[in-house]
Design an enzyme around this catalytic site. Structure first.
Site, PDB file in Angstrom:
ATOM      1  N   ARG A  98      -3.423 -10.317   4.119  1.00  0.00           N
ATOM      2  CA  ARG A  98      -3.606 -10.450   2.665  1.00  0.00           C
ATOM      3  C   ARG A  98      -2.368  -9.857   1.994  1.00  0.00           C
ATOM      4  O   ARG A  98      -2.112  -8.664   2.105  1.00  0.00           O
ATOM      5  CB  ARG A  98      -4.876  -9.710   2.234  1.00  0.00           C
ATOM      6  CG  ARG A  98      -5.198  -9.775   0.758  1.00  0.00           C
ATOM      7  CD  ARG A  98      -6.461  -8.970   0.461  1.00  0.00           C
ATOM      8  NE  ARG A  98      -6.838  -9.034  -0.942  1.00  0.00           N
ATOM      9  CZ  ARG A  98      -6.366  -8.236  -1.891  1.00  0.00           C
ATOM     10  NH1 ARG A  98      -5.488  -7.289  -1.572  1.00  0.00           N
ATOM     11  NH2 ARG A  98      -6.756  -8.360  -3.152  1.00  0.00           N
ATOM     12  N   LYS A 143       0.834  -1.200   0.000  1.00  0.00           N
ATOM     13  CA  LYS A 143       0.000   0.000   0.000  1.00  0.00           C
ATOM     14  C   LYS A 143       0.875   1.259   0.000  1.00  0.00           C
ATOM     15  O   LYS A 143       2.054   1.230   0.345  1.00  0.00           O
ATOM     16  CB  LYS A 143      -0.925  -0.008   1.220  1.00  0.00           C
ATOM     17  CG  LYS A 143      -1.968  -1.140   1.222  1.00  0.00           C
ATOM     18  CD  LYS A 143      -3.059  -0.904   0.212  1.00  0.00           C
ATOM     19  CE  LYS A 143      -4.031  -2.089   0.115  1.00  0.00           C
ATOM     20  NZ  LYS A 143      -4.954  -2.174   1.242  1.00  0.00           N
TER      21      LYS A 143
END
Length: 288
Positions: A267, A227
């Site tokens: 994840r 991210k």
């Protein structure tokens, strides 16, 4: 087929491998569009230790265009059929009830809805009609702000602090999902790192406050992999142009922390690093 009740293990954090069958996902768009390559990548992640494979056919990166329902259906069902032949435990990353229904009918066990039931109001009803797990993610809309082209321009203000607001808003979403008939024991929650949360100051409080989400009684999924805030963390550490390897190493470090604090699953794109990291975090939790 795996008993979904066996996927709830309070002593072990699961590793969910990401299988993006998309043209424009932010880190691996286009790599696995070919059905054979998608199948092989899924099998590789399973061999590397992934407990779950999360199949997504639509990018949710800032500014991404929606794929057609037809294309999403074809991509997802093809991957599901190919990987179920190898006893994969499959999560389907979709916001469309039609895709969820088709994948569940093929044998998928988990629906991962980044809109947390808000984009397609029929999706929670589809889940309620099937004995599957439902990941409800914190959601304030698509990543591009409605008032302009800057990602998160009008969705990243947290009046009472990001931890409190995300938790309260997420629980409101869960209430709506339960009202649609989803069983509470089938709900997984996800604070949605990176979604309406562009900076370090938005994301690290959620990780530091992981217990706040666990105290709700629902298992917690963390999706920190690659991210934007990870790149920012690396830059603050003096790595001005982080490589993918740098980002995956930081992702793994956070995976260890999540495992140590009892997350249900992480994840990730790079499975081997996080498998090792989760093992370390689990041991740390056991002996602390």
């Amino acid at each position: 087929m795996t008993d979904i009740n066996a996927l709830h293990d309070p002593d072990h954090t699961l590793v969910m491998g990401v299988l993006n069958i998309t043209e424009d996902s932010f880190s691996d768009g286009g790599l696995w569009l070919d059905p054979d390559k998608a199948r092989e990548h899924g099998l590789t992640m399973m061999n590397e230790g992934a407990d779950l494979i999360d199949i997504g056919a639509e990018s949710t990166r800032p500014g991404a265009k929606r794929v057609s329902e037809h294309d999403e259906l074809a991509r997802v069902t093809g991957a599901v059929r190919a990987l179920l032949e190898h006893d994969a435990v499959l999560s389907i990353d979709t916001t469309r009830s039609s895709v969820a229904l088709a994948a569940l009918n093929e044998g998928a066990q988990i629906i991962n809805d980044v809109s947390g039931g808000r984009l397609d109001p029929e999706l929670p009803h589809v889940v309620a009609d099937h004995d599957c797990l439902y990941i409800v993610q914190h959601w304030r809309g698509w990543l591009a702000g409605g008032k302009g082209g800057v990602p998160d321009a009008d969705t990243s203000v947290y009046e009472h602090g990001v931890l409190r607001d995300v938790k309260d808003e997420l629980m409101t979403q869960v209430d709506a999902v339960l009202a649609a008939g989803v069983k509470p024991e089938r709900v997984i929650i996800d604070p949605g790192l990176g979604f309406s949360k562009p900076g370090i100051e938005h994301n690290l409080p959620l990780l530091a406050g992981l217990e706040t989400f666990e105290e709700t009684g629902y298992p917690v999924l963390i999706g920190q992999s690659r991210k934007r805030f990870i790149t920012a963390m690396l830059q603050e550490a003096g790595i001005n142009e982080p490589t993918m390897e740098d980002r995956d190493s930081m992702t793994a470090a956070l995976s260890a922390m999540c495992a140590e604090h009892g997350a249900w699953a992480v994840r990730v794109h790079d499975v081997p690093r996080s498998v090792a990291a989760v093992h370390a975090g689990t041991l740390w939790r056991r002996f602390r």
